[in-house]
Design a protein around this motif. Structure first.
Motif, PDB file in Angstrom:
ATOM      1  N   LEU A  74       0.823  -1.215   0.000  1.00 44.95           N
ATOM      2  CA  LEU A  74       0.000   0.000   0.000  1.00 44.95           C
ATOM      3  C   LEU A  74       0.855   1.262   0.000  1.00 44.95           C
ATOM      4  O   LEU A  74       0.547   2.227  -0.718  1.00 44.95           O
ATOM      5  CB  LEU A  74      -0.942  -0.001   1.203  1.00 44.95           C
ATOM      6  N   ALA A  75       1.931   1.264   0.779  1.00 46.52           N
ATOM      7  CA  ALA A  75       2.818   2.425   0.815  1.00 46.52           C
ATOM      8  C   ALA A  75       3.484   2.656  -0.540  1.00 46.52           C
ATOM      9  O   ALA A  75       3.596   3.801  -1.007  1.00 46.52           O
ATOM     10  CB  ALA A  75       3.869   2.256   1.904  1.00 46.52           C
ATOM     11  N   ALA A  76       3.908   1.588  -1.185  1.00 53.41           N
ATOM     12  CA  ALA A  76       4.548   1.720  -2.501  1.00 53.41           C
ATOM     13  C   ALA A  76       3.548   2.193  -3.553  1.00 53.41           C
ATOM     14  O   ALA A  76       3.890   3.004  -4.412  1.00 53.41           O
ATOM     15  CB  ALA A  76       5.179   0.389  -2.911  1.00 53.41           C
ATOM     16  N   LEU A  77       2.305   1.681  -3.491  1.00 55.46           N
ATOM     17  CA  LEU A  77       1.270   2.170  -4.418  1.00 55.46           C
ATOM     18  C   LEU A  77       0.989   3.648  -4.196  1.00 55.46           C
ATOM     19  O   LEU A  77       0.839   4.410  -5.159  1.00 55.46           O
ATOM     20  CB  LEU A  77      -0.014   1.357  -4.264  1.00 55.46           C
ATOM     21  N   LEU A  78       0.925   4.054  -2.942  1.00 60.43           N
ATOM     22  CA  LEU A  78       0.710   5.475  -2.631  1.00 60.43           C
ATOM     23  C   LEU A  78       1.875   6.312  -3.147  1.00 60.43           C
ATOM     24  O   LEU A  78       1.674   7.368  -3.747  1.00 60.43           O
ATOM     25  CB  LEU A  78       0.542   5.649  -1.118  1.00 60.43           C
ATOM     26  N   LEU A  79       3.076   5.825  -2.934  1.00 60.09           N
ATOM     27  CA  LEU A  79       4.265   6.525  -3.410  1.00 60.09           C
ATOM     28  C   LEU A  79       4.261   6.633  -4.934  1.00 60.09           C
ATOM     29  O   LEU A  79       4.581   7.692  -5.494  1.00 60.09           O
ATOM     30  CB  LEU A  79       5.517   5.797  -2.932  1.00 60.09           C
ATOM     31  N   ALA A  80       3.887   5.572  -5.611  1.00 62.40           N
ATOM     32  CA  ALA A  80       3.828   5.591  -7.075  1.00 62.40           C
ATOM     33  C   ALA A  80       2.754   6.561  -7.573  1.00 62.40           C
ATOM     34  O   ALA A  80       2.888   7.138  -8.649  1.00 62.40           O
ATOM     35  CB  ALA A  80       3.557   4.192  -7.617  1.00 62.40           C
ATOM     36  N   THR A  81       1.695   6.730  -6.788  1.00 62.88           N
ATOM     37  CA  THR A  81       0.607   7.632  -7.181  1.00 62.88           C
ATOM     38  C   THR A  81       0.983   9.095  -7.010  1.00 62.88           C
ATOM     39  O   THR A  81       0.683   9.919  -7.880  1.00 62.88           O
ATOM     40  CB  THR A  81      -0.654   7.331  -6.333  1.00 62.88           C
ATOM     41  N   ILE A  82       1.645   9.423  -5.896  1.00 64.88           N
ATOM     42  CA  ILE A  82       1.887  10.840  -5.601  1.00 64.88           C
ATOM     43  C   ILE A  82       3.192  11.379  -6.182  1.00 64.88           C
ATOM     44  O   ILE A  82       3.341  12.588  -6.315  1.00 64.88           O
ATOM     45  CB  ILE A  82       1.849  11.121  -4.089  1.00 64.88           C
TER      46      ILE A  82
END
Length: 115
Positions: A67-75
């Motif tokens: 989840l943290a990596a997906l959030l990082l990839a999004t922002i």
């Protein structure tokens, strides 16, 4: 490679592996599959405890990592390089440390359950 593809192939695969370990834990002590350290392989009771503890921690921390990596990839606006892999390494490291501490807190060096 896009950031999302990178995250799916690192953190996503780690999370998938953790789900497999959680759904299909090893039944007997073996050298192929499961949480295999010398302490965890001392006897069946420690084996079951160690694999249960590791699988729960691994599922939780690999999920957070994903989840943290997906959030990082999004922002983020730039392509990700080492960040998802750091999250993978931290997930594994924290899971192993928590499991070993838990084994040492619950079992003696001879493999007997502490009271």
């Amino acid at each position: 490679m896009s950031s999302f593809t990178y995250v799916l192939t690192t953190n996503g695969v780690l999370f998938l592996i953790s789900v497999i370990f959680w759904k299909f834990p090893p039944k007997k002590i073996n050298n192929i599959y499961g949480y295999r350290t010398p302490k965890a392989m001392q006897n069946q009771q420690i084996w079951d405890f160690a694999n249960n503890t590791f699988n729960e921690a691994f599922l939780k921390y690999s999920g957070f990592s994903f989840l943290a990596a997906l959030l990082l990839a999004t922002i983020t606006k730039v392509a990700l390089s080492w960040e998802p892999m750091v999250l993978v390494a931290l997930s594994l490291l924290v899971s192993i440390v928590k499991t070993e501490r838990s084994i040492n807190d619950n079992f003696t060096d001879e493999g007997k359950k502490k009271k």
